[in-house]
Each structure stands twice: as C-alpha cells, then as structure tokens.
Design an enzyme around this catalytic site. Structure first.
Site, PDB file in Angstrom:
ATOM      1  N   LYS A  22     -10.956   8.884  -1.817  1.00 33.83           N
ATOM      2  CA  LYS A  22     -10.104   9.190  -0.542  1.00 33.83           C
ATOM      3  C   LYS A  22      -8.701   9.976   0.471  1.00 33.83           C
ATOM      4  O   LYS A  22      -9.279  10.637   0.691  1.00 33.83           O
ATOM      5  CB  LYS A  22      -9.395   7.772  -0.344  1.00 33.83           C
ATOM      6  CG  LYS A  22      -9.675   6.502  -1.129  1.00 33.83           C
ATOM      7  CD  LYS A  22     -10.895   5.585  -0.443  1.00 33.83           C
ATOM      8  CE  LYS A  22     -11.470   4.406  -0.411  1.00 33.83           C
ATOM      9  NZ  LYS A  22     -12.508   3.921   0.446  1.00 33.83           N
TER      10      LYS A  22
ATOM     11  N   TRP B 197     -11.300  -6.027  -1.769  1.00 38.20           N
ATOM     12  CA  TRP B 197     -11.184  -5.572  -3.294  1.00 38.20           C
ATOM     13  C   TRP B 197     -10.739  -6.018  -4.353  1.00 38.20           C
ATOM     14  O   TRP B 197     -11.148  -6.007  -5.103  1.00 38.20           O
ATOM     15  CB  TRP B 197     -10.647  -3.684  -3.123  1.00 38.20           C
ATOM     16  CG  TRP B 197     -11.252  -3.271  -2.307  1.00 38.20           C
ATOM     17  CD1 TRP B 197     -10.950  -2.742  -0.845  1.00 38.20           C
ATOM     18  CD2 TRP B 197     -13.271  -2.749  -2.727  1.00 38.20           C
ATOM     19  NE1 TRP B 197     -12.546  -2.040  -0.172  1.00 38.20           N
ATOM     20  CE2 TRP B 197     -13.587  -2.647  -1.421  1.00 38.20           C
ATOM     21  CE3 TRP B 197     -13.790  -2.909  -3.600  1.00 38.20           C
ATOM     22  CZ2 TRP B 197     -14.990  -1.685  -1.012  1.00 38.20           C
ATOM     23  CZ3 TRP B 197     -14.900  -2.786  -3.868  1.00 38.20           C
ATOM     24  CH2 TRP B 197     -15.862  -2.078  -2.377  1.00 38.20           C
TER      25      TRP B 197
ATOM     26  N   ASP C 200      -4.117  -1.103  -8.295  1.00 34.09           N
ATOM     27  CA  ASP C 200      -5.690  -0.411  -7.766  1.00 34.09           C
ATOM     28  C   ASP C 200      -4.456   0.626  -6.266  1.00 34.09           C
ATOM     29  O   ASP C 200      -4.827   0.187  -5.567  1.00 34.09           O
ATOM     30  CB  ASP C 200      -6.533  -1.566  -7.676  1.00 34.09           C
ATOM     31  CG  ASP C 200      -7.365  -0.662  -6.865  1.00 34.09           C
ATOM     32  OD1 ASP C 200      -7.637   0.919  -6.475  1.00 34.09           O
ATOM     33  OD2 ASP C 200      -8.490  -1.403  -6.403  1.00 34.09           O
TER      34      ASP C 200
END
Lengths: 366, 366
Positions: free
Chosen positions: B200, B106, B176
């Site tokens: 999440k 990511w 992030d």
C-alpha cells in the site's frame, strides 16, 4: 541503459538474470503494457495482472510438459517454509511415514524441519562423505509404505546433482528443485511435488513455485492454518493473498526467454552441460591446484565447487577474478573455497572468461 | 522513460509508487550502485545488499521513532500468514487468551484464523452495522488477562480508520497497519506488534514488515516450525532464508523519499489529511449522489469508499473517470461502489483531478 559495466556474476542466488529480460523490465517499468502504471502498482485482481499470472503458469507448464494431473502455485516463504508445509500437508492427521534423502546442507535442513512435523525416516545420508556423492537407487532404504520420498535434485553448496531421478517404485517423489529448476526437463509423472524458490533460474527472490499432483491435495487437513494449506492456494488460484506480483512478472519474462530464445529445456540442458564441462575440464587438467569437491559422476551443472590448496591462493583467485569482471566466486561460508554458479542466464562467454582466467591463474601460480 | 502516459492510479494495493522512486529503480536496474549487476541479481549476504537491508530497517526506525525495545523484521507471506503466526507465537503453549476487535473484512479474517490457534475473545464487532463505524475505548470488552488486543488500524474495503490508538491499560496492542503504515506516526510504546504488508504505502507486494517488542519473543515456543517462529527471524537478522531482496530495496527507496522529500510522517499525515478532505468535501456537498460508507468521525484518510445511487451510474463513473486518466476506482468486489485509495504516493494533483471529475460528474448527472 548502459550494459558496459556489468560483470559476469557467478552468484549462487539471487543470481544473474538474462540481460534481455532486465532490459525489458527497465523499458516498461513506468508503464506496463500501456496500462498507465508500473507492473508493481496494479491490482493483482486486474485483468492486466491476471494475464501475466496465467502466462507465467502456462510458461512453466509448457516448459516442463506438465499435465492436468498437477497444479502450479506461486507462493511465498521460500524453501524454508516448504520444509514445514510439505510434511504438514502430506502427513498431518495420519500415521503415515515419509523418507528423506540427505545429500547436502539443504536436504539436511529439510529433514531436520520435517522431524518436527511427522514420522520421518532417513533413506540415505551423504554426511559422512562430506556430501560429495549421491546414492544409487539400490542404496536407498525405502519402506513400502512411505508416503513420499524427498530429495533435493541439486545441492548448491556442495555442487552435486542427481542426473537420474531416484527410483521409488510407485512412491511419489517430492523434489526441492530450487537450484536446477527450469535448467533441464523433469519427469513430472514420477513427482508428487516439485518446488523451487525462484532466485536461481526462474526470477528474483520472494516467489516459490510449487507444482503439486492434485490427488495429494486430499491429504491437507482443513485444520491447517490458511496460508499453510496447499488446498487453499489451489482453490484461490494462488490469490489467497496478494501474490508477489513483480516476481511473477519476471518469471513470466524468463519463461518466454527460455521458450523463444533458448529453445526450451532440452536445449538449455545441453547448453548448461557444455558450459559446466568447460570448467570441469580445467579442474581435471589442473588437478594439482583445483580440487573439485564432487565425485565426477555427480558433478552439478549449476554450481561448481572446488578448493585451492591454501587460503591465500583462494583469496588471490577471488580478488584477481573480480578485477577481470568475474564476481561472486567465493564458496559458501560453510565450506569455503570457490563456487562458480552457472545457471541458465550465465552466458557461455562468461564461462569461457572464467575458464581462461583459471588457466592463466594456474600457469602463473604453479 | 516517458511518464506522459501514466494515469492517476487509485488502486487499493498493489498501489501507486512515487514516480521518483520508480525512476531511480529504472535508472539503476542493470547495474546497482556500480556493483556490476542488478539489485535483483546479487547475493542477500553481499555487503552491497546488507547495506540496503540495514538502510531500509533504519529508515523505518527513524520514521516511526522505534526504540531499541522493538525489532524490525522483513518477512514473506503477507497479512494472511501473520493472521496465523501472531497467535501461534504469542499464545502457543500457554493458557493465555487474546482479544480481537472485528472492524472490517480484514480483522474478521484475522479473528477467524486466530480461532484455530488459541483462546480468542471478541472485544468488539462492527459487523451488524456493516463495518461503517469503530468502537470507543469504553465499548471494548477486554479481560484484564488478555495477552494482547488485536486491531486493524485501517480497513481498506470499508474505508474506516482508527484516529486514536485504542486504550488498553497495559495490555499490548497488536496492529495490522497494512493499509496505513508509514502514512502517519504510530505510538510504538503502546504496541507489542505492528505489522504491514508492503503493497500500500511501503513497497511492492511480497514483503511483510513486522515490528515486534523484544520481550514478546520469549513467548515463541522452540517447537514452532522454523519459518513460523519470530525468534528465528530475529536471531537471523531477517536472513533465515533468502529475503525478498528487490522488495526490500524498494522499501528503502520509499523510506528515503518519505524522509528527504516529504519531511517525515507528521508532514505526510497532514498532506494525507488534506488530500482526503478534498474528496470528503465533495461527498458531503453532493450527498444526494455520493453516499459515503463510513461514519464521518471514522473516515479513512487512505481509502475513500462510497456508493452511487445505482449500478448504471457507478459503471459510468468508473468508465468516464478512466477516460480522464483516473484509474482503478472500482470498489472491492465484496461491497461494490467506488473506492479511491489515496496513499502517500498519490500526489495532491491526482486528488484534485478526481475532485474536479466528481464535481463535474455530479453536475452532468443530477
């Protein structure tokens, strides 16, 4: 699961959703389709969700008769992001020009945003008449070399709607159909892009449906940021990032309701026309109290905007209606007055209740 | 409303949601808080929804101890759009540079996207060790004039997590936090931006939470497209366009669950550490079968990634686990193996069931 306390909700968006759809969401909220988890809790790459995504896409294709010539995408960011993405993709890295019809607040915002992204011409503006009318095709100033002609098929705030697709010779149309998407058929062969945020007729807020003609994808520069490039989303099947899975699921249920319960878009268009006429008839009959905003021939079948003669009467109208279970009738803060939004999911019974209230309010106050 | 058939769902995201939250959503789905309509059906500008928005924002502020120095935004477009928006806003129209830690898939994608938006330096890369480790602060190559240092606090695919905030002197951190947001406290004073897609720990997919230090807003050029400008969203109170109302409502419920039922972030962090250790202990005890991906000191408390010695064993592990109601354990398609995601909402009972299954599977197959 009581429905007894639900109102007739005339909100302009997010807007009322078919009760049957809400009941199905409620029923399967803890365990979707026997998968042991909520639709909100499963991977977007699971077979269970991919089936939902494919079904939603097929539903939209079936309802609008979309051929292989066009792709159907589910994106985020609403119309506001499309205001930028469309000129960024269709005009970037070229000397091309595009033309915009400015018919109300939303197409004006689209035009203003596009000015920052490319060479933009104004094809027509209704600003001087306070956005109560729409152009005939002969009114449009449209250079032969325009890459596209942009318009909003329905303006929610002003309650005006194109009842015929603008004529453009072969220049592709780009349509913001946010507020009348899936409320009537669209001639897709004339359109390069049709897009809509979901929260009027198609689902909850947070999903933007973009239907784009495949050949236009060649215009998207590889230098565009990933999320802002239509080509990325086509190549990744709307899975470039995690899509708004719950919203897509609701869109799928609404498409099924439109196909199986309402008979498709031609039928729902008739239903919507009939509903709108019930209200416009009262406006015409009681025109000394109810002042319709739109010129008659451009009246919207989705959003009925009218004023009362003074603010006190307007407030009383809204308050008394709410007491009878007719809610969210206040006009947009920019124009005031009354706005009754009667999208697909507003049942005829709700419109009849509003009509009867308007008649009674008129009798009591005139 | 049966819950009997629900599995323990180890999906990496969209991921499991507290059962109590799902039950409340279900219970009030047709009529939210007596307003006569679903939360999905009401205007984002209604007092009823504004209360929800404010409550969700306050919940996040309370949980993370966010001071007036930072704004909390609810946006769309996921991490992918943030990969572009952050450098566009923080570096545009300047000669400034920014530094990125590349610790997994990511942050690598974030780095790749940032290269197109400004002057980007690589502060550290874990690519050569297949993203199984993280840098010490002394490993970082960080020019004094970096505008910010970007990192991903947890890498879902590789199962590694920063257990200490990287030291940067006074250079603001941009984090992030998508996959460990609200799972533990964050030292906000060190961060210029913390952002997270919701799916999440915080809610359904389709909402991106962006927490930004107010002074950084001065960096956003007025020439940025409207939706891509953080300043626009701050000025409009996350209402520049219709926000994803249903998702924000779920975030609000999850914040309330964290505060009222789970005792806040320090408590949930302990709970998460204990849960993760239950599984890592089995991996360490049965290390001839379960090959943990991460170096021990960088193991994630959210995503536990490990391999089995061959593909056949991996398939059997997944199939047999599913038969016992332990689902979505397949590793990310890019790395294979097993991944157990045990976010806040995965109860200890689910982790115990997985631990027992892993022990039994080991005994039966070694």
């Amino acid at each position: 699961m009581t429905t007894a306390d639900r109102t007739y909700n005339f909100s302009a968006g997010p807007a009322t959703i078919p009760l049957k759809v809400l009941q199905q969401i409620q029923q399967e909220l803890l365990n979707f389709n026997g998968c042991g988890a909520s639709i909100m809790e499963i991977s977007h790459r699971s077979a269970t969700f991919i089936d939902v995504l494919n079904s939603a896409r097929s539903g939209i294709r079936q309802l609008l008769g979309i051929e292989d010539s066009h792709e159907v995408l589910f994106l985020q960011g609403g119309s506001r992001l499309q205001f930028s993405m469309i000129p960024m993709n269709l005009l970037r890295n070229s000397e091309d020009r595009a033309s915009y019809i400015m018919s109300g607040t939303w197409s004006q915002k689209a035009y203003d945003e596009a000015l920052g992204a490319g060479n933009i011409d104004l094809a027509w503006s209704g600003k001087e008449s306070n956005f109560n009318t729409l152009p005939k095709s002969t009114d449009l100033v449209l250079p032969d070399d325009s890459a596209f002609l942009y318009y909003a098929s329905n303006e929610t705030i002003h309650g005006i709607q194109f009842h015929e697709t603008p004529a453009t010779n072969d220049i592709p149309l780009v349509c913001d159909a946010s507020s009348d998407f899936l409320s009537r058929p669209i001639d897709m062969s004339r359109h390069g892009i049709v897009y809509a945020c979901a929260q009027k007729n198609a689902g909850p807020s947070g999903v933007t449906i973009v239907i784009i003609r495949k050949d236009l994808l060649d215009r998207s520069s590889d230098e565009l940021p990933g999320y802002l490039n239509f080509k990325t989303h086509v190549e990744q099947n709307s899975m470039f990032n995690t899509p708004p899975t719950f919203g897509i699921y609701v869109i799928d249920l609404i498409c099924k309701w439109l196909i199986n319960d309402m008979g498709g878009l031609s039928k729902i268009a008739e239903y919507n026309r009939d509903k709108a006429n019930l209200i416009y008839d009262v406006i015409d009959q009681c025109s000394d109290m109810y002042l319709g905003h739109a010129e008659c021939e451009h009246r919207s079948q989705m959003n009925i905007a009218f004023n009362l003669s003074n603010d006190d009467l307007t407030s009383r109208f809204i308050d008394e209606a709410a007491k009878q279970g007719l809610t969210s009738l206040k006009g947009h803060r920019s124009v005031g007055g009354i706005r009754a939004s009667i999208y697909n999911a507003m049942p005829r019974e709700g419109v009849l209740a509003l009509r009867d209230f308007m008649k009674s309010f008129y009798t009591r106050n005139s």
